[in-house]
Scaffold this motif. Sequence first.
Motif, PDB file in Angstrom:
ATOM      1  N   LEU A 279       0.830  -1.209   0.000  1.00 12.67           N
ATOM      2  CA  LEU A 279       0.000   0.000   0.000  1.00 12.67           C
ATOM      3  C   LEU A 279       0.866   1.260   0.000  1.00 12.67           C
ATOM      4  CD1 LEU A 279      -2.908  -0.959   2.437  1.00 12.67           C
ATOM      5  CD2 LEU A 279      -3.054  -0.543  -0.022  1.00 12.67           C
ATOM      6  N   TYR A 280       1.904   1.259   0.836  1.00 16.47           N
ATOM      7  CA  TYR A 280       2.827   2.402   0.822  1.00 16.47           C
ATOM      8  C   TYR A 280       3.468   2.564  -0.557  1.00 16.47           C
ATOM      9  CZ  TYR A 280       2.754   3.757   5.716  1.00 16.47           C
ATOM     10  OH  TYR A 280       2.363   4.257   6.932  1.00 16.47           O
ATOM     11  N   LEU A 281       3.778   1.455  -1.178  1.00 11.74           N
ATOM     12  CA  LEU A 281       4.405   1.511  -2.489  1.00 11.74           C
ATOM     13  C   LEU A 281       3.459   2.147  -3.504  1.00 11.74           C
ATOM     14  CD1 LEU A 281       6.916   0.740  -4.097  1.00 11.74           C
ATOM     15  CD2 LEU A 281       5.836  -1.458  -4.591  1.00 11.74           C
ATOM     16  N   PHE A 282       2.177   1.751  -3.469  1.00 17.14           N
ATOM     17  CA  PHE A 282       1.222   2.343  -4.399  1.00 17.14           C
ATOM     18  C   PHE A 282       0.948   3.807  -4.060  1.00 17.14           C
ATOM     19  CE2 PHE A 282      -0.022  -2.153  -5.259  1.00 17.14           C
ATOM     20  CZ  PHE A 282       0.223  -2.127  -6.633  1.00 17.14           C
ATOM     21  N   TYR A 283       0.939   4.129  -2.772  1.00 21.30           N
ATOM     22  CA  TYR A 283       0.769   5.530  -2.382  1.00 21.30           C
ATOM     23  C   TYR A 283       1.994   6.368  -2.754  1.00 21.30           C
ATOM     24  CZ  TYR A 283      -3.489   4.669   0.342  1.00 21.30           C
ATOM     25  OH  TYR A 283      -4.768   4.361   0.738  1.00 21.30           O
ATOM     26  N   LEU A 284       3.096   5.701  -3.002  1.00 15.24           N
ATOM     27  CA  LEU A 284       4.332   6.416  -3.338  1.00 15.24           C
ATOM     28  C   LEU A 284       4.199   7.187  -4.643  1.00 15.24           C
ATOM     29  CD1 LEU A 284       7.127   6.498  -1.910  1.00 15.24           C
ATOM     30  CD2 LEU A 284       7.914   4.814  -3.579  1.00 15.24           C
ATOM     31  N   VAL A 285       3.309   6.721  -5.519  1.00  8.06           N
ATOM     32  CA  VAL A 285       3.166   7.384  -6.817  1.00  8.06           C
ATOM     33  C   VAL A 285       2.733   8.842  -6.641  1.00  8.06           C
ATOM     34  CG1 VAL A 285       0.750   6.707  -7.157  1.00  8.06           C
ATOM     35  CG2 VAL A 285       2.203   7.132  -9.129  1.00  8.06           C
ATOM     36  N   GLY A 286       1.914   9.122  -5.587  1.00  7.50           N
ATOM     37  CA  GLY A 286       1.468  10.496  -5.362  1.00  7.50           C
ATOM     38  C   GLY A 286       2.597  11.449  -5.040  1.00  7.50           C
ATOM     39  N   PRO A 287       3.339  11.224  -3.953  1.00  8.94           N
ATOM     40  CA  PRO A 287       4.420  12.161  -3.616  1.00  8.94           C
ATOM     41  C   PRO A 287       5.540  12.198  -4.648  1.00  8.94           C
ATOM     42  CG  PRO A 287       4.418  10.279  -2.123  1.00  8.94           C
ATOM     43  CD  PRO A 287       3.137  10.217  -2.890  1.00  8.94           C
ATOM     44  N   VAL A 288       5.846  11.033  -5.270  1.00  2.34           N
ATOM     45  CA  VAL A 288       6.896  11.053  -6.299  1.00  2.34           C
ATOM     46  C   VAL A 288       6.448  11.893  -7.481  1.00  2.34           C
ATOM     47  CG1 VAL A 288       8.141   9.650  -7.973  1.00  2.34           C
ATOM     48  CG2 VAL A 288       7.962   8.876  -5.613  1.00  2.34           C
ATOM     49  N   GLY A 289       5.195  11.683  -7.923  1.00  3.80           N
ATOM     50  CA  GLY A 289       4.680  12.498  -9.027  1.00  3.80           C
ATOM     51  C   GLY A 289       4.614  13.963  -8.671  1.00  3.80           C
ATOM     52  N   GLN A 290       4.203  14.245  -7.425  1.00 10.27           N
ATOM     53  CA  GLN A 290       4.133  15.632  -6.957  1.00 10.27           C
ATOM     54  C   GLN A 290       5.513  16.270  -6.945  1.00 10.27           C
ATOM     55  OE1 GLN A 290       2.517  15.970  -2.980  1.00 10.27           O
ATOM     56  NE2 GLN A 290       1.500  17.903  -3.447  1.00 10.27           N
ATOM     57  N   LEU A 291       6.507  15.506  -6.500  1.00  7.45           N
ATOM     58  CA  LEU A 291       7.867  16.029  -6.445  1.00  7.45           C
ATOM     59  C   LEU A 291       8.423  16.282  -7.837  1.00  7.45           C
ATOM     60  CD1 LEU A 291      10.344  16.720  -4.727  1.00  7.45           C
ATOM     61  CD2 LEU A 291      10.988  14.299  -4.811  1.00  7.45           C
ATOM     62  N   VAL A 292       8.226  15.329  -8.749  1.00  8.97           N
ATOM     63  CA  VAL A 292       8.735  15.491 -10.114  1.00  8.97           C
ATOM     64  C   VAL A 292       8.040  16.653 -10.812  1.00  8.97           C
ATOM     65  CG1 VAL A 292       8.846  14.409 -12.390  1.00  8.97           C
ATOM     66  CG2 VAL A 292       9.432  13.089 -10.349  1.00  8.97           C
ATOM     67  N   SER A 293       6.714  16.715 -10.650  1.00 12.01           N
ATOM     68  CA  SER A 293       5.965  17.807 -11.268  1.00 12.01           C
ATOM     69  C   SER A 293       6.403  19.155 -10.709  1.00 12.01           C
ATOM     70  CB  SER A 293       4.470  17.600 -11.026  1.00 12.01           C
ATOM     71  OG  SER A 293       3.726  18.701 -11.482  1.00 12.01           O
ATOM     72  N   GLY A 294       6.602  19.201  -9.382  1.00 10.33           N
ATOM     73  CA  GLY A 294       7.030  20.458  -8.771  1.00 10.33           C
ATOM     74  C   GLY A 294       8.385  20.913  -9.250  1.00 10.33           C
ATOM     75  N   VAL A 295       9.343  19.987  -9.314  1.00 14.31           N
ATOM     76  CA  VAL A 295      10.687  20.355  -9.763  1.00 14.31           C
ATOM     77  C   VAL A 295      10.675  20.754 -11.237  1.00 14.31           C
ATOM     78  CG1 VAL A 295      13.033  19.509 -10.106  1.00 14.31           C
ATOM     79  CG2 VAL A 295      11.805  18.920  -8.021  1.00 14.31           C
ATOM     80  N   SER A 296       9.897  20.028 -12.062  1.00 18.59           N
ATOM     81  CA  SER A 296       9.787  20.396 -13.485  1.00 18.59           C
ATOM     82  C   SER A 296       9.207  21.793 -13.632  1.00 18.59           C
ATOM     83  CB  SER A 296       8.907  19.383 -14.218  1.00 18.59           C
ATOM     84  OG  SER A 296       9.446  18.093 -14.150  1.00 18.59           O
ATOM     85  N   GLY A 297       8.138  22.067 -12.860  1.00 18.67           N
ATOM     86  CA  GLY A 297       7.544  23.402 -12.912  1.00 18.67           C
ATOM     87  C   GLY A 297       8.486  24.483 -12.438  1.00 18.67           C
TER      88      GLY A 297
END
Length: 615
Positions: A279-297
Amino acid sequence: MTAPAFRSLLGHARPYRVPLVVGAGLSALGGVAGLVQPLVAKAFVEALGAGEPVFRLLVLLGLLIVGGTVVAAFGMYTVERAAEGVVLGARRRLVARLPRLRVADLDRRPPGDLISRVTADTTLLREAATNNLVDTLIGAVTLVGMLVLMAWLDLVLFLAVLGVVAVIGGCTAVVMPRIARAAKETQEALGELGSGLERLLGAIRTVKASGAEQRESDGLEASATGAWRAGIRAARWGAVAGTASGLVVQLGFLTVLGLGGARVAAGEMSVASLIGFLLYLFYLVGPVGQLVSGVSGLQVGIAAVGRIHEVLELDPEPAPEEAGFPAQAPAPVPAQAPAPAAAEAPAQAPDHAQAVPAAVTAASVSFRDVVFRYREDGPPVLDGATFEVPAGGLTAVVGPSGAGKSTLFALLERFHDIDGGSARIDGQELRDLNPAVLRRTIGYVEQDAPVLAGTLRDNLTFAVPGATPADLDRVLAQVRLTGLVESLPQGLDTEVGHRGTALSGGQRQRIAIARALLRRPRLLLLDEATSQLDAVTEGELREVIAEVARTTTVLVVAHRLSTVTGARRILVLDGGRVRAAGTHGELLEGDALYRRLATTQMLGAVPGQAPAATG
């Protein structure tokens, strides 16, 4: 992302740090609710296995899901509200700076590009300084929290997942600078497109009359294609970075499924712990995506901040307050100015911030060996220009094209500063005078007599918003516009169209002259201000200018012989120097260039008027 650029980005966000911190805190609280959910799910599985009641755990899980969503939504709204403040602040700084920039700096930048910096670049700044910044922070904190909890559940699986995250994170870090470069290229291409559109729309009649529509369209298409190519590059690298979060989860899932399944089979971990870890692994997609999107922006925003600060870092002209004058009050008459000649007393000015001056005294002008270049590496436009213009009277400036006539006026208005020599008004060096205060004493009519979109009244009172109806009636009668105003459906409140397209060329020139006369200037500069008038109107305005010249110093760049013959003094400009000065008769006899200009009609004799005799 360089440290100075990041600090510049933070500088825009700093005034809104309180709502940003509150919004980030609420978003983080929503993230914490997400972190707790796998632990509750693990307890739920264990309770089921042990035959214990699970109702409370289900209620708690529901509260965490709903409560976390609501809190995160409030956090998002708070951040978005702060984002609007950031973009408003940036646009206010830009629009406050642009009108005060030096003309030389504005001339080097196409208007469309400057418009793009105020609109498109500030929109990118909005996202970077708020949403992307918060996304990066929350994504990083949530990711660290999840990794800590995953390590607590099972250290072996955690190390395996950490290895996957590190590899993909390293690849993403390589991509980020490419996103920043592509974003900057996109914004520059959009600036070029805006400049092309401004060029086309500003001369649409010339384009159509020249049959150049297709060529202009081709040029705009090329700019649009350049923006498209840069956008495609940004999208390509953004897609690479954007898939990182999904790839982390997919590879992590395979790793955990294989390794975790083996550990469960070996009795080294429980099924509940494996489920919690997954479950933590699947929830990981949220913060990782948020982090990548934030840094790209942030990379895109840094590029936009750089373009914005290129404008904000340009030195503006000093404001009137810096010279000890209020922002809107008319400038005082210098003590050394000559006493005014007898003239009709002007009407009493109203109690407005910027009313028509109650007294007019003429100004004297002197140039001594003035040198000026538009570019440091360019040829001199003025090369040792020397002349004296006493206070009062009409002085004409003539000469072949490119001699530097209009440049004289640009220097007197301090649109540019001289490179060498001495230029003075009333004995004061122009470089020592505050530009805004200086210009309040000058009336200036440009060669193309620009009229702004708005009403006729707006244009007439542009420099003197406190003008009285009597003042307006006076100047309208002087420039022979009373009949036009009476014929318009809404009088002075009639819209004149974009750049005065609803008016004729002669009407625009008369409006520009009226606007200058309304200020009661001490120095009136007319740059071919009657070139589009018919002979009758030009003759009437010539009488007005002669009347104004009794109390005001009038300098006129003239091509019409009628204007020159009426001047008290004529300056002949050639090759950046004043080669001769005198009356019309004196110059016909004593200066070959002036005689050639007159006899070859380069001075443009008024229709029906014979050219001057050679003498």
